[in-house]
Design a protein around this motif. Structure first.
Motif, PDB file in Angstrom:
ATOM      1  N   LEU A   1       0.811  -1.211   0.000  1.00 47.62           N
ATOM      2  CA  LEU A   1       0.000   0.000   0.000  1.00 47.62           C
ATOM      3  C   LEU A   1       0.847   1.265   0.000  1.00 47.62           C
ATOM      4  N   SER A   2       2.005   1.205   0.644  1.00 49.20           N
ATOM      5  CA  SER A   2       2.862   2.378   0.731  1.00 49.20           C
ATOM      6  C   SER A   2       3.819   2.428  -0.454  1.00 49.20           C
ATOM      7  N   VAL A   3       3.719   3.488  -1.243  1.00 46.95           N
ATOM      8  CA  VAL A   3       4.603   3.641  -2.392  1.00 46.95           C
ATOM      9  C   VAL A   3       6.055   3.801  -1.943  1.00 46.95           C
ATOM     10  N   LEU A   4       6.247   4.503  -0.833  1.00 46.09           N
ATOM     11  CA  LEU A   4       7.603   4.715  -0.306  1.00 46.09           C
ATOM     12  C   LEU A   4       8.110   3.515   0.481  1.00 46.09           C
ATOM     13  N   HIS A   5       7.227   2.548   0.743  1.00 41.74           N
ATOM     14  CA  HIS A   5       7.569   1.391   1.586  1.00 41.74           C
ATOM     15  C   HIS A   5       8.036   1.839   2.975  1.00 41.74           C
ATOM     16  N   ASN A   6       7.203   2.674   3.590  1.00 43.06           N
ATOM     17  CA  ASN A   6       7.510   3.106   4.954  1.00 43.06           C
ATOM     18  C   ASN A   6       7.733   1.906   5.858  1.00 43.06           C
ATOM     19  N   PRO A   7       8.749   1.934   6.707  1.00 44.16           N
ATOM     20  CA  PRO A   7       9.016   0.795   7.590  1.00 44.16           C
ATOM     21  C   PRO A   7       7.830   0.507   8.505  1.00 44.16           C
ATOM     22  N   PRO A   8       7.377  -0.746   8.598  1.00 45.83           N
ATOM     23  CA  PRO A   8       6.264  -1.071   9.498  1.00 45.83           C
ATOM     24  C   PRO A   8       6.628  -0.789  10.948  1.00 45.83           C
ATOM     25  N   ALA A   9       5.652  -0.346  11.718  1.00 47.43           N
ATOM     26  CA  ALA A   9       5.906   0.028  13.115  1.00 47.43           C
ATOM     27  C   ALA A   9       5.117  -0.862  14.057  1.00 47.43           C
ATOM     28  N   TRP A  10       5.811  -1.362  15.071  1.00 49.69           N
ATOM     29  CA  TRP A  10       5.169  -2.119  16.148  1.00 49.69           C
ATOM     30  C   TRP A  10       5.052  -1.252  17.392  1.00 49.69           C
ATOM     31  N   GLY A  11       5.833  -0.184  17.441  1.00 45.35           N
ATOM     32  CA  GLY A  11       5.795   0.752  18.549  1.00 45.35           C
ATOM     33  C   GLY A  11       5.614   2.162  18.043  1.00 45.35           C
ATOM     34  N   VAL A  12       5.746   3.144  18.940  1.00 44.90           N
ATOM     35  CA  VAL A  12       5.573   4.537  18.545  1.00 44.90           C
ATOM     36  C   VAL A  12       6.894   5.292  18.455  1.00 44.90           C
ATOM     37  N   VAL A  13       7.959   4.761  19.041  1.00 43.63           N
ATOM     38  CA  VAL A  13       9.261   5.433  19.023  1.00 43.63           C
ATOM     39  C   VAL A  13      10.076   4.923  17.843  1.00 43.63           C
ATOM     40  N   PRO A  14      10.494   5.793  16.924  1.00 48.76           N
ATOM     41  CA  PRO A  14      11.310   5.357  15.784  1.00 48.76           C
ATOM     42  C   PRO A  14      12.576   4.660  16.247  1.00 48.76           C
ATOM     43  N   PRO A  15      12.975   3.570  15.579  1.00 45.13           N
ATOM     44  CA  PRO A  15      14.144   2.792  16.001  1.00 45.13           C
ATOM     45  C   PRO A  15      15.429   3.608  16.101  1.00 45.13           C
ATOM     46  N   ALA A  16      15.542   4.688  15.325  1.00 45.70           N
ATOM     47  CA  ALA A  16      16.761   5.509  15.358  1.00 45.70           C
ATOM     48  C   ALA A  16      17.025   6.065  16.752  1.00 45.70           C
ATOM     49  N   LEU A  17      15.975   6.255  17.538  1.00 42.82           N
ATOM     50  CA  LEU A  17      16.153   6.790  18.885  1.00 42.82           C
ATOM     51  C   LEU A  17      16.531   5.714  19.887  1.00 42.82           C
TER      52      LEU A  17
END
Length: 533
Positions: free
Chosen positions: A321-337
């Motif tokens: 569904l996502s054209v950009l292929h946004n990374p799927p999220a299981w939580g609310v805090v982005p993994p980079a943090l």
């Protein structure tokens, strides 16, 4: 107005029909738009043309918190720290700082001979006064909760500012770069009150100052000759508000903008083909989710919330569904943090079929069945992308016997409805104010106010987050943040779907643009290459 009665219901269709329909629509749209150009050769050499995502709501950075107003404020007002081209906090009006051993006292030393654009000196005692104004009842600042970690700000002498914290915060330099604690011209504010922003040019402390503002047209900035740093490379900035990303894209391609900070996700591949490196996308400190109203049935029952969350096929949403292929999220805090260490609940490792069986069991225990189906409305603010996501979710849940109707409204009404708690499920999300896990988590604390859209109230989560925020050691702090987030995800007051990616269009003549996860690009860090022949 009753928010549940606005908007137009959407008739759902089986999942297998959704993707072909979406791509057929996309194909029809793309064929109606020519290749365009960035128009660099015809643009003025000394003006940067930037598009704002919406109309700038106001010029007082302590009173307005929308993204467009904050970006304009960042160009005009500087605090003890500021952001560089990578979105990192660096010395601003302060030339240096040091931190006490317990992490609670930060001492900043100001640069010499700092002045506002009208020549008025900037001294250390300005910052305690700025702090007091932020908290004054008449200011009614929406930013107060963001600075709750600060206990006090004092000025031992003309060049020293002391910031005392209630608990450690390693990301304090990023927090202090927020325009709400920047050096504001209190001498003008004292004399003119709320009319202080009417002056032209506006008195500022940062690299630019406002020279003209025409609502729904353009906001003009010119270089501040009194700024302490080297003269900016671009003398003039023109901000134009454009709420529709498709319109922004067309303006950019027609040569009427140098920078657009959004474009329709559905156009990504087409834009890459037409514009090449002018299309910029990368990880963003933001998460996209749907919020559930935990105050009222049916979502006051955690089993119902959990059933909906675990049954979502996030991988499909990302890949199909996502054209950009946004990374799927299981939580609310982005993994980079979390240094890339993504939080994942135990059920994330189960197959989709197993998760849906678990969801049916949870719904059954909560009293829902084909004979008594779970029925509710999903609210979205008007956007093709939000609509696609809501339709896909409703189709997934239809397989569980769930009946979801989709209602849409314009953004202001949508978020006003959420603040009132007048909804069942609604599109939401969070973009980082500062690059810290607690910025994503603290909004869900029980006493966080109207911004806690779900009304989530779990004393155990509140305590866990408080313990994490009291930890000074960075590694232990991150671990404790994840423990608090795990509680939140288990209780499911929100259903995370994916992490955001930035979407920007940057003309070839713009130099100095650096893609960064904070998506912060101060005008003072950019320059222009004159491509005119």
């Amino acid at each position: 107005m009753d928010g549940q009665k606005t908007g137009k219901p959407i008739v759902l269709m089986p999942m297998k029909h959704i993707i072909p329909l979406l791509w057929l629509t996309l194909g029809l749209i793309l064929t109606s738009c020519g290749p365009g150009n960035t128009g660099d050769s015809g643009k003025p050499a000394d003006i940067l043309l930037r598009l704002a995502d919406s109309e700038i709501r106001g010029l007082d950075p302590q009173k307005y918190g929308d993204l467009s107003s904050m970006r304009v404020a960042m160009d005009q007002f500087e605090g003890l720290t500021r952001f560089n081209a990578m979105g990192e906090a660096i010395p601003g009006l302060a030339e240096s700082w040091h931190v006490s051993g317990n992490g609670l006292v930060w001492t900043f030393t100001l640069r010499d001979t700092l002045r506002f654009s009208d020549g008025t000196p900037i001294r250390a005692d300005l910052f305690p006064a700025i702090w007091n104004r932020l908290h004054a009842e008449q200011t009614a600042s929406p930013h107060v909760p963001l600075f709750a970690v600060i206990d006090s700000i004092s000025a031992p002498d003309d060049k020293t500012v002391k910031v005392t914290l209630k608990q450690p915060m390693p990301q304090l330099p990023a927090l202090l770069a927020h325009p709400a604690l920047a050096a504001l011209p209190l001498h003008n504010i004292a004399a003119q009150g709320d009319d202080w922003t009417a002056g032209r040019p506006l008195v500022t402390s940062g690299p630019y100052r406002l020279t003209d503002w025409r609502l729904n047209d353009r906001l003009q900035l010119a270089a501040n000759p009194a700024w302490h740093d080297a003269p900016v490379a671009i003398a003039n900035i023109s901000w134009k508000p454009v709420e529709d990303s498709l319109t922004a894209m067309r303006l950019f391609m027609g040569g009427d903008a140098d920078i657009a900070t959004d474009y329709p996700e559905s156009r990504h591949e087409w834009l890459k083909e037409k514009l090449g490196d002018a299309v910029r996308s990368g990880p963003y400190l933001g998460s996209y989710y749907f919020t559930l109203n935990t105050r009222n049935p049916p979502f006051d029952d955690a089993r119902v919330r959990q059933a909906l969350s675990i049954s979502v096929d996030r991988q499909w949403l990302s890949e199909k569904l996502s054209v950009l292929h946004n990374p799927p999220a299981w939580g609310v805090v982005p993994p980079a943090l979390y240094a890339g260490n993504e939080i994942r609940p135990d059920w994330a490792e189960m197959s989709l079929q197993e998760r849906r069986e678990m969801a049916r069991e949870l719904l059954g225990r909560a009293g829902y069945s084909p004979q008594n189906p779970l029925t509710f409305d999903i609210r979205i603010n008007s956007s093709t992308e939000h609509r696609r996501m809501a339709v896909a979710l409703a189709a997934m849940w239809q397989e569980l016997g769930v009946k979801a109707r989709i209602l849409n409204s314009e953004a202001a009404l949508h978020f006003a409805t959420m603040r009132r708690g007048d909804f069942a499920m609604a599109r939401s999300g969070w973009i980082a104010d500062i690059p810290a896990p607690e910025n994503f988590l603290s909004v869900h604390v029980s006493n966080s106010g109207p911004g806690n859209y779900s009304g989530y109230a779990n004393p155990a989560f509140d305590r866990a987050l408080a313990v994490a925020m009291a930890e000074a050691d960075p590694e232990k702090r991150a671990q404790k943040m994840q423990q608090a987030e795990a509680m939140l995800i288990n209780d499911a007051p929100v259903i995370p779907l994916y992490y955001y990616l930035t979407r920007s269009l940057v003309a070839p003549r713009v130099l100095g643009w650096q893609d960064n996860a904070s998506n912060i690009h101060p005008s003072a860090t950019l320059s222009l290459q004159d491509l005119r022949e």
